[in-house]
Design an enzyme around this catalytic site. Structure first.
Site, mmCIF file in Angstrom:
data_model
loop_
_atom_site.group_PDB
_atom_site.id
_atom_site.type_symbol
_atom_site.label_atom_id
_atom_site.label_comp_id
_atom_site.label_asym_id
_atom_site.label_seq_id
_atom_site.Cartn_x
_atom_site.Cartn_y
_atom_site.Cartn_z
ATOM 1 N N GLN A 16 0.832 -1.159 -0.120
ATOM 2 C CA GLN A 16 0.036 0.092 0.142
ATOM 3 C C GLN A 16 0.901 1.218 -0.041
ATOM 4 O O GLN A 16 0.359 2.275 -0.309
ATOM 5 C CB GLN A 16 -0.951 -0.089 1.268
ATOM 6 C CG GLN A 16 -2.056 -1.162 1.127
ATOM 7 C CD GLN A 16 -3.127 -1.141 2.406
ATOM 8 O OE1 GLN A 16 -2.835 -1.539 3.357
ATOM 9 N NE2 GLN A 16 -4.374 -0.267 2.039
ATOM 10 N N ARG A 73 3.887 -0.079 13.074
ATOM 11 C CA ARG A 73 3.583 -1.478 12.609
ATOM 12 C C ARG A 73 3.672 -1.481 11.016
ATOM 13 O O ARG A 73 2.926 -0.742 10.408
ATOM 14 C CB ARG A 73 2.262 -1.977 13.122
ATOM 15 C CG ARG A 73 1.793 -3.386 12.581
ATOM 16 C CD ARG A 73 0.457 -3.885 12.957
ATOM 17 N NE ARG A 73 0.265 -5.008 11.979
ATOM 18 C CZ ARG A 73 -0.899 -5.176 11.447
ATOM 19 N NH1 ARG A 73 -1.770 -4.304 11.369
ATOM 20 N NH2 ARG A 73 -0.803 -6.277 10.590
ATOM 21 N N GLU A 163 -4.967 -10.291 9.067
ATOM 22 C CA GLU A 163 -6.331 -10.679 8.525
ATOM 23 C C GLU A 163 -6.284 -11.912 7.626
ATOM 24 O O GLU A 163 -6.640 -11.716 6.640
ATOM 25 C CB GLU A 163 -6.883 -9.436 7.913
ATOM 26 C CG GLU A 163 -6.915 -8.266 8.943
ATOM 27 C CD GLU A 163 -7.497 -7.166 8.103
ATOM 28 O OE1 GLU A 163 -8.079 -7.095 7.162
ATOM 29 O OE2 GLU A 163 -7.857 -6.118 8.890
ATOM 30 N N ASN A 291 -7.674 -6.300 14.593
ATOM 31 C CA ASN A 291 -7.940 -5.393 13.735
ATOM 32 C C ASN A 291 -9.619 -5.004 13.587
ATOM 33 O O ASN A 291 -10.270 -5.962 13.310
ATOM 34 C CB ASN A 291 -7.656 -5.362 12.174
ATOM 35 C CG ASN A 291 -6.041 -5.371 11.884
ATOM 36 O OD1 ASN A 291 -5.235 -5.118 12.933
ATOM 37 N ND2 ASN A 291 -5.744 -5.786 10.970
ATOM 38 N N TYR A 293 -12.959 -2.196 12.722
ATOM 39 C CA TYR A 293 -13.310 -0.946 11.964
ATOM 40 C C TYR A 293 -14.724 -0.798 12.316
ATOM 41 O O TYR A 293 -15.360 0.410 12.035
ATOM 42 C CB TYR A 293 -13.020 -1.255 10.525
ATOM 43 C CG TYR A 293 -11.649 -1.173 10.250
ATOM 44 C CD1 TYR A 293 -11.026 0.123 10.237
ATOM 45 C CD2 TYR A 293 -10.744 -2.177 10.183
ATOM 46 C CE1 TYR A 293 -9.624 0.096 9.782
ATOM 47 C CE2 TYR A 293 -9.406 -2.105 9.956
ATOM 48 C CZ TYR A 293 -8.979 -0.947 9.736
ATOM 49 O OH TYR A 293 -7.376 -0.921 9.531
#
Length: 461
Positions: A16, A73, A163, A291, A293
């Site tokens: 990314q 991280r 994930e 994680n 959201y």
């Protein structure tokens, strides 16, 4: 509210932000091929340049320092270490991550390293079917050993997989993520081999690198599920949905096998662990990486609802879960369409505490995509600032209620390539102008750095 040694950080992923996909001996990944396939990514965008972090990491570390971050991280790009995922080690890839790690430590920022954040070397997918082939376990073992050998003298916090639910479901079930496969069987096989690979990497670390004095774990993602009503059926649906989502990957690590409800529903589609594999898996995480959201409402579906796929909520696995997902119309939503429900974070932390015996937990990602059509709007990201304040407050409440939460990593440090969404979704605390590569802290970055300073961790620079 937060202990003095609480870890405050931010997170990114190699594909990314790094760019430089054809430089310094890096091989192709499944995400390179996904991006080069017309129609797979919004606007046919790629991570070829992304945030150019490969060339700008020193300035990015200084930016982290200015925000008061004490931990960062990031993930290592497997094809930058081994071009084909199984052969010779690329010394230029090793050199890059050595420079990044050293730079972080020079700025008093602790590196938290993820071994796999979705960018599988393409050769392993083309020649060996990727995560569908059990041989991947030995390949991942060798790759992990290379990383421990080269970086473990300075890296004391490792995450094997990021994930794996997304790798399995979005990559092998729905085809939305690389390698873009669609199947009702393959997600469970991919998940199985992901878990075995995690366990094997941990075994290598624990048996061969004990003297490095670090810790290692796995990070899973999960949205919280509220029962739509207080009926027994809806409460059971909410529990079943959480088990299909989070317990699918956490139960083998903490309990030794998949949830019983998955065994009952899936039958032969769910692979079996050998007794030796169960022993390798149980206790193979020093902490619970989470994680988180969003949250949704779960209910027992009626006949018509069973025919629908609620892609935004459960990745299209609804016919296996037998759960209908919906939203409360009063909930605010992010630009990604994810519901902003801070209490769901607190409740999920308690769910983990109760199911897995109050483990050490780190929130390894939590963040908010905002609609930012121009720089002026982006810098005044009040929604993201409020998001951080509310979710961090909920996390603090969970600690006060007995949850052993020890760290929080904001997603993300800066705007970046957001997978199938390309550059249209912005999660960053810092705005990135992709033409000039200028980084500018947003309101949320200042809010987050204030929270860090207020909790006695570090003075703002």
């Amino acid at each position: 509210m937060f202990p003095k040694d609480f870890v405050w950080g931010s997170a990114t992923a190699s594909y990314q932000i790094e760019g430089a996909v054809k430089e310094a001996g890096r091989g192709m990944s499944i995400w390179d091929m996904m991006c080069y396939t017309p129609g797979k990514i919004a606007n046919n965008e790629t991570g070829d340049v992304a945030c150019d972090h490969y060339h700008r990491f020193e300035a990015d570390v200084k930016l982290m320092k200015s925000l008061g971050l004490k931990a960062y991280r990031f993930s290592i790009a497997w094809p930058r270490i081994q071009a084909d995922g199984k052969g010779e080690v690329n010394p230029r890839g090793i050199a890059f991550y050595n420079k990044l790690i050293d730079c972080l430590l020079e700025h008093d920022i602790e590196p938290w390293v993820t071994l796999y954040h979705w960018d599988l070397p393409l050769a392993l997918q083309v020649e060996h079917d990727g995560w569908l082939n059990k041989d991947i376990v030995s390949y991942f073992e060798k790759y992990a050993r290379i990383c421990f050998e080269n970086f473990g003298d300075r890296v004391k916090h490792w995450i094997t997989l990021n994930e794996p639910w997304c790798s399995a479901v979005l990559g092998y079930g729905l085809g939305e993520h690389a390698p873009g496969r669609v199947s009702k069987v393959e997600p469970y096989l991919a998940a199985h081999n992901l878990l075995l690979s995690h366990a094997r990497a941990v075994k290598v670390y624990k048996t061969e690198f004990q003297d490095q004095g670090g810790v290692i774990g796995i990070t899973n993602n999960c949205d919280y599920r509220y029962p739509l009503t207080d009926s027994a059926q809806d409460r059971e649906a909410a529990q079943r949905s959480l088990e299909f989502f989070l317990a699918w990957f956490a139960d083998p690590v903490w309990k030794g096998d998949y949830p019983q409800v998955m065994r009952e529903v899936l039958g032969d589609r769910l692979p079996n662990f050998t007794e030796d594999e169960k022993k390798e898996l149980v206790g193979s995480s020093d902490f619970f990486g989470l994680n988180h959201y969003s949250s949704m409402l779960a209910s027992e579906p009626n006949a018509s609802q069973l025919e629908e796929l609620n892609l935004a909520g459960n990745g299209g696995m609804i016919d296996d879960q037998n759960v209908h997902l919906s939203v409360d119309p009063s909930w605010q939503q992010t630009h990604m369409g994810w519901n902003i429900v801070p209490d769901g974070c607190r409740r999920l932390l308690h769910w983990i505490k109760e199911r897995y015996g109050n483990p050490i937990i780190y929130i390894t990602e939590n963040g908010c995509a905002c609609d930012e059509p121009n720089k002026e709007i982006a810098l005044n990201d009040t929604m993201r600032a409020d998001f951080y304040k509310s979710y961090i407050k909920a996390s603090g409440q969970a600690i006060e209620e007995g949850v052993d939460l020890r760290g929080y990593f904001a997603w993300s440090l800066m705007d970046n390539f957001e997978w199938a969404h390309g550059y249209g979704q912005r999660f960053g605390m810092c705005h990135v102008d992709y033409e000039t590569q200028e980084r500018t802290p947003k309101l949320s970055a200042n809010v987050y750095s204030d929270i860090i300073a207020q909790n006695g961790v570090v003075e703002k620079v």
